[in-house]
Motif scaffolding. Structure first.
Motif, PDB file in Angstrom:
ATOM      1  N   ASN A  73       0.862  -1.175   0.000  1.00  0.00           N
ATOM      2  CA  ASN A  73       0.000   0.000   0.000  1.00  0.00           C
ATOM      3  C   ASN A  73       0.901   1.228   0.000  1.00  0.00           C
ATOM      4  O   ASN A  73       1.417   1.633   1.038  1.00  0.00           O
ATOM      5  CB  ASN A  73      -0.909   0.013   1.231  1.00  0.00           C
ATOM      6  N   ALA A  74       1.088   1.806  -1.166  1.00  0.00           N
ATOM      7  CA  ALA A  74       1.977   2.958  -1.319  1.00  0.00           C
ATOM      8  C   ALA A  74       1.264   4.002  -2.169  1.00  0.00           C
ATOM      9  O   ALA A  74       1.182   3.858  -3.401  1.00  0.00           O
ATOM     10  CB  ALA A  74       3.296   2.544  -1.960  1.00  0.00           C
ATOM     11  N   GLY A  75       0.724   5.024  -1.520  1.00  0.00           N
ATOM     12  CA  GLY A  75      -0.011   6.039  -2.258  1.00  0.00           C
ATOM     13  C   GLY A  75      -1.250   5.448  -2.889  1.00  0.00           C
ATOM     14  O   GLY A  75      -2.099   4.855  -2.218  1.00  0.00           O
ATOM     15  N   THR A  76      -1.344   5.578  -4.206  1.00  0.00           N
ATOM     16  CA  THR A  76      -2.501   5.027  -4.927  1.00  0.00           C
ATOM     17  C   THR A  76      -2.305   3.572  -5.331  1.00  0.00           C
ATOM     18  O   THR A  76      -3.221   2.962  -5.879  1.00  0.00           O
ATOM     19  CB  THR A  76      -2.767   5.861  -6.193  1.00  0.00           C
ATOM     20  N   LEU A  77      -1.125   3.030  -5.070  1.00  0.00           N
ATOM     21  CA  LEU A  77      -0.844   1.647  -5.453  1.00  0.00           C
ATOM     22  C   LEU A  77      -1.252   0.701  -4.336  1.00  0.00           C
ATOM     23  O   LEU A  77      -0.774   0.805  -3.210  1.00  0.00           O
ATOM     24  CB  LEU A  77       0.652   1.478  -5.762  1.00  0.00           C
TER      25      LEU A  77
END
Length: 646
Positions: A73-77
């Motif tokens: 879970n990294a930003g919008t990813l």
């Protein structure tokens, strides 16, 4: 129906076998190592069968299981550790775990006297772990984890005889060549993120379906990058060169990894991402051309090879070309159908070849075999079933699956008819080189004078018998039923526009072509045994070209390998290693030496000298402490101007 399938057990059980034998196998009794090695794939196969039963009892497919703990879970990813079970995954899992278990059984006797017995089975279990992860992956990133994992396991198994230079080199060659394809896979994933914002296969398919007018462009770029990855893993032109050398590994490795499972990963990946390829006619055309060219190219090389395993290696490359042809004409179900039947008869061919090698004390040269039919009857009859299956004779499994691909190609218009013609010519060559292998191995006079051939134990013959049965009946389900079953996952396999009469006519023609190939092999290697040598002598140029595999390895050696080695040795070696790093090390050493020389002069051992230096140091300290430096500096015109900002 809400039923938990425990999909995570399918890869986890082989992984447990890898951990137990990998960490403790050296110290465990051989029987316990064997039990762990066999129970792991068997238990995984049982879980797959349970999933099959659940799906036949009303469980809706596709079925998904997601790890409750988020993965990325990294930003919008957002990438989940998710497994997806659908009709396509089910077929692949049955092949991987079922055929894999049979090969494990075979390996117990075949590898029984080898050093590193525990190490071999730990690697085999590790391979099954990564291959099942690849198949179950619900997104491209998780598939890439399995993709790289099977590459690692392949490297370990090809180089199992690591003390043998050719095996170690073959392992490195496979690993390096596959990195080229993997680079394409990585770029394809980056493009997926850039254009879809997700790596989930279902989400990508949904977004494509929601945009009916979206075709070509970015989708073509993504498809071509994925194709590069598939070309490396499935040994297609121009990245096929690693697979023949991989035959340096143990024969069960060739059967499991380089015939039945890992090399089909590229075909599976294209089928899994078919929504992307369907919107790019150009990419599909490239897939079809690459597959057809590879099928013909590899078949011509197999015509004259003398190592029994290398004949089968080039045969594998050729048959994978047929699968790519099926994908290229959007007959994905036909390609997967051939993938399944090919796993049966090609695994059988490799295991039967291993039985021959075992019975001849390690001999692999076809020119030193012959006359084994009566001495190895079970091996003979089981391998005969595989030979007829791959040649495409009715009612063997290969007849149904190969003809389904050729029929689909024929219905694609003028370009498709050209692909069909090349496929038929390849089928002729396939029948010829397989019956050549059959005659040279089992019929005629024995040429193995230094050894006494003997039949293999039943722990090896049992898997051969099961695979022989599957090679006969594995295609009886029929393309129509198989295509209907896979339709929810990959769409319908055969394009419209054909007829039962056309399909029958093409099937009869394909069988006739196979008969011609058998007849030519019979004439050259049974009736007139000297004719083959005379034919080769009459055409020394073409024969030498095929025997040396078109000198492709030599071409890569001169154009790629040697320039890279030269750059590494001279440019990087002299400029970076000796010039930059060596010069920096010399400079640091010189500074240390010079500083040491000065300090050495200070450390003279003379008390008067020490007193003098002490007085000088004290004077300097007093000078800095007592003199009003700020006042003196402020009085200087230049300093005054600087402070004033002029």
């Amino acid at each position: 129906m809400n039923e938990h399938l425990y999909l995570w057990l399918i890869p986890l059980l082989p992984f447990a076998g890898f951990v137990i034998n990998g960490l403790l196998g050296r110290h465990l009794p051989k029987g316990l190592v064997t039990a762990v090695a066999l129970l792991a794939p068997l238990a995984s196969f049982v879980v797959v069968l349970n999933a099959v039963w659940a799906s036949s009892s009303g469980l809706a497919l596709p079925y998904s299981e997601t790890c409750p703990i988020g993965w990325i879970n990294a930003g919008t990813l957002h990438v989940d550790f998710s497994f997806v079970f659908d009709q396509l995954a089910l077929v692949m899992l049955l092949v991987v775990t079922g055929v894999g278990f049979l090969i494990h059984i075979y390996s117990v006797a075949y590898m029984g006297h080898e050093d590193g017995y525990w190490r071999f089975f730990s690697y085999m279990n590790l391979f099954l772990f990564f291959m099942t992860v690849l198949v179950l992956a619900g997104n491209a990133l998780l598939m890439f984890v399995g993709w790289e994992g099977v590459g690692l396991a392949s490297y370990l198994l090809i180089g199992f005889y690591y003390k043998k230079n050719s095996a170690a080199d073959a392992g490195k060659k496979a690993f390096i060549v596959n990195r080229i394809g993997d680079f394409g896979f990585l770029i394809g994933m980056f493009l997926l993120l850039a254009n879809f914002g997700t790596l989930s296969f279902s989400e990508v398919s949904a977004k494509i379906a929601a945009s009916p007018a979206w075709a070509g462009g970015a989708l073509t770029a993504i498809a071509l990058c994925l194709l590069l990855g598939a070309t490396g893993k499935s040994a297609q032109l121009p990245l096929y060169i690693w697979l023949p050398d991989a035959m340096e590994g143990p024969t069960p490795v060739s059967a499991l990894i380089h015939a039945a499972t890992m090399v089909t990963a590229g075909v599976y990946m294209i089928a899994r991402t078919h929504a992307i390829f369907d919107r790019s006619p150009f990419a599909l055309g490239v897939v079809a051309v690459v597959g057809t060219a590879t099928a013909l190219f590899a078949a011509t090389i197999a015509l004259v090879q003398n190592d029994i395993k290398r004949v089968l290696a080039y045969s594998t490359i050729s048959q994978l070309g047929y699968m790519f042809l099926g994908c290229g004409v959007a007959a994905y179900s036909a390609a997967i159908f051939h993938l399944m039947t090919h796993a049966f008869f090609k695994a059988l061919l490799f295991l039967a070849a291993g039985s021959v090698i075992h019975g001849l004390a390690g001999e692999q040269d076809l020119r030193k075999m012959g006359g084994l039919r009566k001495k190895m009857p079970v091996t003979f009859w089981t391998m005969t079933a595989a030979v007829f299956a791959i040649a495409g004779f009715f009612p063997f499994a290969g007849f149904f699956s190969k003809d389904a691909i050729l029929y689909a190609a024929f219905l694609q218009g003028s370009g498709g008819k050209l692909l069909w013609f090349v496929g038929v010519v390849t089928a002729l060559l396939t029948a010829f080189y397989m019956f050549r292998l059959w005659y040279l191995t089992f019929l005629g006079e024995s040429r193995s004078h230094d050894v006494h051939p003997h039949e293999s134990p039943w722990s090896m013959l049992g898997p051969l018998t099961i695979l022989a049965i599957l090679s006969v009946v594995g295609g009886w389900i029929g393309m129509e039923h198989f295509g209907s079953y896979l339709a929810p996952s990959v769409g319908h396999g055969i394009p419209e526009g054909g007829s039962a009469q056309l399909e029958l006519m093409l099937s009869v023609l394909a069988v006739a072509v196979a008969l011609i190939g058998w007849f030519i092999a019979h004439r050259l290697y049974s009736q007139k045994t000297e004719a083959a040598a005379q034919l080769a002598a009459s055409m020394p140029g073409p024969y030498k070209l095929l025997l040396n595999k078109y000198f492709v390895d030599e071409f890569y050696g001169y154009t790629v390998v040697k320039p890279l080695l030269a750059i590494s040795r001279y440019v990087l070696g002299w400029l970076v290693d000796i010039g930059l790093l060596g010069g920096l090390a010399w400079l640091l050493g010189a500074i240390a030496t010079f500083g040491g020389a000065i300090l050495q002069r200070w450390q003279s051992g003379n008390l008067r000298s020490y007193a003098a230096w002490l007085a000088v140091g004290a004077a300097v300290l007093l000078l800095f402490a007592l003199v009003p430096w700020s006042t003196l500096l402020a009085g200087l015109p230049v300093i005054h101007l600087i402070v004033a900002g002029h």
